[in-house]
Motif scaffolding. Structure first.
Motif, mmCIF file in Angstrom:
data_model
loop_
_atom_site.group_PDB
_atom_site.id
_atom_site.type_symbol
_atom_site.label_atom_id
_atom_site.label_comp_id
_atom_site.label_asym_id
_atom_site.label_seq_id
_atom_site.Cartn_x
_atom_site.Cartn_y
_atom_site.Cartn_z
ATOM 1 N N TYR A 8 0.827 -1.213 0.000
ATOM 2 C CA TYR A 8 0.000 0.000 0.000
ATOM 3 C C TYR A 8 0.859 1.259 0.000
ATOM 4 O O TYR A 8 0.697 2.148 -0.821
ATOM 5 N N TYR A 58 1.299 1.140 -4.094
ATOM 6 C CA TYR A 58 -0.016 1.682 -4.461
ATOM 7 C C TYR A 58 -0.054 3.203 -4.370
ATOM 8 O O TYR A 58 -0.331 3.893 -5.354
ATOM 9 N N GLU A 109 -6.204 1.505 5.422
ATOM 10 C CA GLU A 109 -5.761 1.199 4.056
ATOM 11 C C GLU A 109 -6.865 0.472 3.292
ATOM 12 O O GLU A 109 -7.143 0.778 2.132
#
Lengths: 240, 241
Positions: free
Chosen positions: A6, A10, A111
């Motif tokens: 994440y 991401y 998240e």
């Protein structure tokens, strides 16, 4: 499962593409005005554009900042990029983000929440685009096909929508909901009866109502749930 | 009406469709990129396929009602600003109330109003719409990736404060949006008017459905509760009008 994905993969990708698409949006949204002004030759005087702009900024100026900050805890960073490029914030993006997170049973501000929020908003952008594109091309014919009763009923969809989003959050925090409702209705009463006209900005200064409603409710939440902020895990269950 | 016709021909020209189309394409591109990245990231943060499916379905179901409202108001904007601009502005950045107001301010600055637009007033309205909405875009461009810090500031670093901030911000913002429905034209409080009843029922039904869906863990209800609450509230308002 990958703990770093994440934050390491991401988010950097989202922020890079978020900035690219915002910049593209800021540039390309001028195209229709440029076509009218330079292809067709109808360029209004700069003074007139400035006058129009100033009227608009005096109404919307505070919202440029208050809206992204108020909705950020629900939307997350990727959702904020999506929402403020695509517009229709309070009547579509924010409800879809919170409904998606509720349905997928994830916590806001985590998240997981941020990813589900992004998926929900992206879907709402695509659904909206399809419906509006059909509407823009079909134009009056489509609205003409709607029964008169339906058009009249649609006037009440937004009040019900605002109530429903409020209800989604009110069920888990009823005390805070009551406080928020009292603040918002009280401030709106003051606004509508001219008691806030002394404030700067276009009269009536509606930005003041949202500012006080949002930050007043956050502050009230801090007071009401003081216990929750201190007591250990097992006693937290009541409030959520 | 003669000048009106003339500017609308220009406003609805193929060139304007292309210009608006390019702008709309950016929105589509962004949502597709973000959607794909999020689908890819979902398993990495421990989300199941079922959760992702629930998010997609619930959002799609919940989007339909608001889209129709936007569609109907788009048609009213279309009469004055032409189809391409209305389509672009409502798919992109704008929202229903904002657009008509902004176009009106622009027309006003040229000494007319939306009902009596000339080509140049139309152009001025368009410039006002576009420039007036840049604030949201610029603020987001500059600060979206730094907003965690605002949250951090509000929570004073206390993790447990975060859900309370979310709830406070949402309840405050939507109480504010809903509050207008509880006033009469003469600015006194009411809870018997059609919009206020739509709002109260939308809220009440949503509370019940959310609670039931959660405690009994009914999957389909989790996806549909928002749409059901929204349309039932609307229906109550319609009956009470």
């Amino acid at each position: 499962m990958n703990n770093d994905y994440y934050s390491k993969s991401y988010m950097p990708g989202i922020i890079k593409w978020g900035k690219i698409t915002m910049l593209l949006g800021i540039t390309l949204c001028f195209l229709p005005a440029l076509v009218i002004s330079f292809v067709y030759g109808y360029m209004p005087p700069a003074a007139a554009i400035l006058t129009g702009l100033l009227s608009q900024v005096s109404v919307s100026g505070a919202f440029y900042i208050v809206e992204p900050i108020s909705y950020f805890p629900i939307l997350g960073i990727p959702g904020t990029y999506l929402t403020f490029l695509s517009g229709n914030t309070s009547n579509m993006r924010v409800p879809c983000s919170s409904v998606a997170q509720e349905a997928a049973d994830v916590e806001f501000g985590t998240e997981q929440g941020s990813i589900i929020s992004t998926i929900g908003i992206a879907v709402s952008v695509m659904v909206g685009l399809v419906i509006l594109t059909v509407g823009a091309v079909g134009g009056n014919a489509i609205v003409g096909m709607m029964p008169a009763g339906m058009k009249e009923a649609l006037n009440y969809l937004l009040p019900a929508l605002f109530g429903a989003v409020f209800g989604q959050f009110a069920i888990s925090r009823p005390k805070l909901a009551a406080v928020a409702a009292v603040i918002a209705i009280g401030m709106t009463w003051l606004l509508r009866n001219g008691f806030l006209d002394f404030m700067p900005g276009k009269n009536p200064p509606s930005y003041l109502v949202i500012l006080i409603a949002v930050f007043g409710s956050i502050f009230a939440g801090r007071l009401i749930y003081k216990k929750e902020l201190q007591v250990p895990e097992e006693e937290k269950t009541e409030a959520k | 009406m003669e000048t009106g016709k003339k500017y609308l021909e220009m406003a609805n020209s193929p060139l304007m469709w292309i210009a608006a189309g390019i702008a709309v394409f950016v929105v589509l591109m962004q949502s597709v990129i973000f959607f794909r990245k999020s689908l890819k990231a979902a398993p990495e943060v421990g989300l199941t396929k079922k959760q992702v499916k629930m998010a997609i379905q619930s959002s799609a179901i919940s989007s339909i009602g608001p889209s129709i409202v936007i569609l109907v108001t788009m048609i009213s904007l279309l009469v004055t600003m032409g189809a391409p601009v209305s389509w672009m502005r409502l798919s992109f950045i704008g929202s229903v109330n904002y657009e008509a107001m902004a176009a009106g301010f622009g027309a006003q600055a040229m000494g007319t109003d939306l009902q009596h637009l000339t080509p140049i007033a139309f152009s001025c309205g368009l410039w006002t719409m576009i420039l007036g909405s840049l604030g949201w875009l610029i603020f987001t461009l500059l600060f979206a990736d730094k907003m965690n810090k605002v949250n951090h500031l509000l929570s004073k670093g206390n993790e447990r404060m975060v859900p309370i901030i979310s709830a406070g911000a949402m309840l405050g913002a939507f109480a504010n949006l809903a509050a207008g429905n509880f006033f009469t034209e003469t600015n006194s409080l009411t809870i018997g008017s059609a919009p206020s009843l739509a709002c109260v029922f939308g809220c009440g039904i949503m509370m019940v459905l959310t609670k039931v869906a959660k405690t009994k863990n009914i999957q389909w209800l989790k996806e549909w509760s928002f749409a059901i609450a929204m349309f039932s509230g609307m229906f109550v308002g319609y009956l009470a009008r």
